[in-house]
Enzyme design. Structure first.
Site, PDB file in Angstrom:
ATOM      1  N   GLN A 125     -30.812  19.640   4.336  1.00 14.13           N
ATOM      2  CA  GLN A 125     -31.551  18.880   3.395  1.00 14.13           C
ATOM      3  C   GLN A 125     -32.865  19.427   3.003  1.00 14.13           C
ATOM      4  O   GLN A 125     -33.399  19.277   2.182  1.00 14.13           O
ATOM      5  CB  GLN A 125     -31.182  17.413   3.274  1.00 14.13           C
ATOM      6  CG  GLN A 125     -30.146  16.982   3.035  1.00 14.13           C
ATOM      7  CD  GLN A 125     -30.079  15.365   3.389  1.00 14.13           C
ATOM      8  OE1 GLN A 125     -30.085  14.742   4.458  1.00 14.13           O
ATOM      9  NE2 GLN A 125     -29.980  14.524   2.251  1.00 14.13           N
ATOM     10  N   CYS A 172     -28.106   9.270  -1.342  1.00 11.18           N
ATOM     11  CA  CYS A 172     -28.682  10.354  -0.597  1.00 11.18           C
ATOM     12  C   CYS A 172     -29.848  10.866  -1.089  1.00 11.18           C
ATOM     13  O   CYS A 172     -29.890  10.900  -2.245  1.00 11.18           O
ATOM     14  CB  CYS A 172     -27.462  11.514  -0.739  1.00 11.18           C
ATOM     15  SG  CYS A 172     -27.767  12.750   0.136  1.00 11.18           S
ATOM     16  N   LEU A 173     -30.875  11.376  -0.253  1.00  7.08           N
ATOM     17  CA  LEU A 173     -31.943  11.832  -0.798  1.00  7.08           C
ATOM     18  C   LEU A 173     -31.982  13.107  -1.698  1.00  7.08           C
ATOM     19  O   LEU A 173     -32.789  13.319  -2.440  1.00  7.08           O
ATOM     20  CB  LEU A 173     -33.130  12.203   0.381  1.00  7.08           C
ATOM     21  CG  LEU A 173     -33.209  10.545   1.192  1.00  7.08           C
ATOM     22  CD1 LEU A 173     -34.351  11.356   2.198  1.00  7.08           C
ATOM     23  CD2 LEU A 173     -34.019   9.884   0.358  1.00  7.08           C
ATOM     24  N   HIS A 224     -23.320  16.397   6.038  1.00  9.06           N
ATOM     25  CA  HIS A 224     -24.275  17.469   5.372  1.00  9.06           C
ATOM     26  C   HIS A 224     -24.192  18.811   6.349  1.00  9.06           C
ATOM     27  O   HIS A 224     -24.445  19.866   5.925  1.00  9.06           O
ATOM     28  CB  HIS A 224     -25.748  16.939   5.460  1.00  9.06           C
ATOM     29  CG  HIS A 224     -26.082  16.135   4.505  1.00  9.06           C
ATOM     30  ND1 HIS A 224     -26.069  16.356   3.081  1.00  9.06           N
ATOM     31  CD2 HIS A 224     -26.377  14.631   4.174  1.00  9.06           C
ATOM     32  CE1 HIS A 224     -26.476  15.301   2.154  1.00  9.06           C
ATOM     33  NE2 HIS A 224     -26.699  14.397   2.919  1.00  9.06           N
ATOM     34  N   HIS A 283     -22.359  10.263   7.285  1.00  8.72           N
ATOM     35  CA  HIS A 283     -22.860  10.728   6.135  1.00  8.72           C
ATOM     36  C   HIS A 283     -23.792  11.819   6.421  1.00  8.72           C
ATOM     37  O   HIS A 283     -23.683  12.898   5.877  1.00  8.72           O
ATOM     38  CB  HIS A 283     -23.941   9.509   5.416  1.00  8.72           C
ATOM     39  CG  HIS A 283     -24.634  10.075   4.257  1.00  8.72           C
ATOM     40  ND1 HIS A 283     -24.219   9.697   3.158  1.00  8.72           N
ATOM     41  CD2 HIS A 283     -25.487  11.057   4.037  1.00  8.72           C
ATOM     42  CE1 HIS A 283     -25.027  10.091   2.164  1.00  8.72           C
ATOM     43  NE2 HIS A 283     -25.827  11.013   2.795  1.00  8.72           N
ATOM     44  N   GLU A 284     -24.798  11.829   7.433  1.00  2.10           N
ATOM     45  CA  GLU A 284     -25.456  13.008   7.745  1.00  2.10           C
ATOM     46  C   GLU A 284     -24.617  13.916   8.434  1.00  2.10           C
ATOM     47  O   GLU A 284     -24.903  15.154   8.353  1.00  2.10           O
ATOM     48  CB  GLU A 284     -26.782  12.540   8.937  1.00  2.10           C
ATOM     49  CG  GLU A 284     -27.618  11.328   8.217  1.00  2.10           C
ATOM     50  CD  GLU A 284     -28.144  11.811   6.657  1.00  2.10           C
ATOM     51  OE1 GLU A 284     -28.279  12.891   6.423  1.00  2.10           O
ATOM     52  OE2 GLU A 284     -28.485  10.635   5.932  1.00  2.10           O
ATOM     53  N   GLY A 341     -31.799   8.417   6.651  1.00  5.59           N
ATOM     54  CA  GLY A 341     -31.421   9.544   7.591  1.00  5.59           C
ATOM     55  C   GLY A 341     -31.434  10.688   6.813  1.00  5.59           C
ATOM     56  O   GLY A 341     -31.940  10.711   5.729  1.00  5.59           O
TER      57      GLY A 341
END
Ligand code: CO
Length: 160
Positions: free
Chosen positions: A49, A89-90, A135, A131-132, A44
């Site tokens: 991000q 997380c990226l 952000h 989660h996304e 995701g």
């Protein structure tokens, strides 16, 4: 190729702005985000991000190339039933932690044409979406983690 912003970049803490224009540029951004997500083996990715203040996120699929796009997503229902799972997380490479999230959610969102949809999600998709969506509000999984399971030393060294 879009570059993924890493913690503790303050941009990750901003609240993203609602998408109001559904044009070719938006489609291009989505394709670039999907490319960046799969490049880094993510499941995701949210627009903040990659340095874009848009309420937009993409969620990958098991096949490793298709995806779902959620624009201006809002969660209207969180199940009382929660699950505790390990997240990464990226934007926080090599850091993992246990986060408790609703097992089932109802989401209202727009697609690339601006059409409104309502879906019920469960399983991994529901977790990834929560989660996304965080952000988009400047929230990171480390804020919600009950325990950091890997990379506590890295996190400590990065903390602003
Ligand atoms: Co993330």
């Amino acid at each position: 190729m879009l570059k993924i912003i890493k913690y503790p970049d303050p941009f990750l803490r901003r609240t993203a702005k609602k998408v109001t224009v559904f044009d070719a540029e938006l489609k291009k951004i989505v394709l670039e985000m999907v490319e960046a997500m799969y490049q880094d083996d993510g499941i995701g990715l949210a627009a903040p991000q990659v340095g874009l203040s848009h309420r937009l996120l993409v969620v990958g699929k098991n096949d490793g190339h298709s995806y779902d796009v959620y624009i201006n997503p809002e969660i209207s229902f969180f199940s009382k039933d929660k699950s505790l799972g390990e997240e990464g997380c990226l934007s926080l490479p090599q850091i993992f932690g246990l986060v408790r999230r609703a097992k089932k959610i109802h989401v209202k969102y727009q697609d690339l044409a601006g059409t409104v949809h309502k879906v019920k999600l469960s399983g991994l998709e529901a977790i990834v979406l929560q989660h996304e969506l965080d952000h988009l509000d400047g929230i990171l999984f480390i804020d919600r983690a009950e325990e950091i399971t890997k990379g506590q030393d890295i996190l400590t060294s990065l903390k602003p």
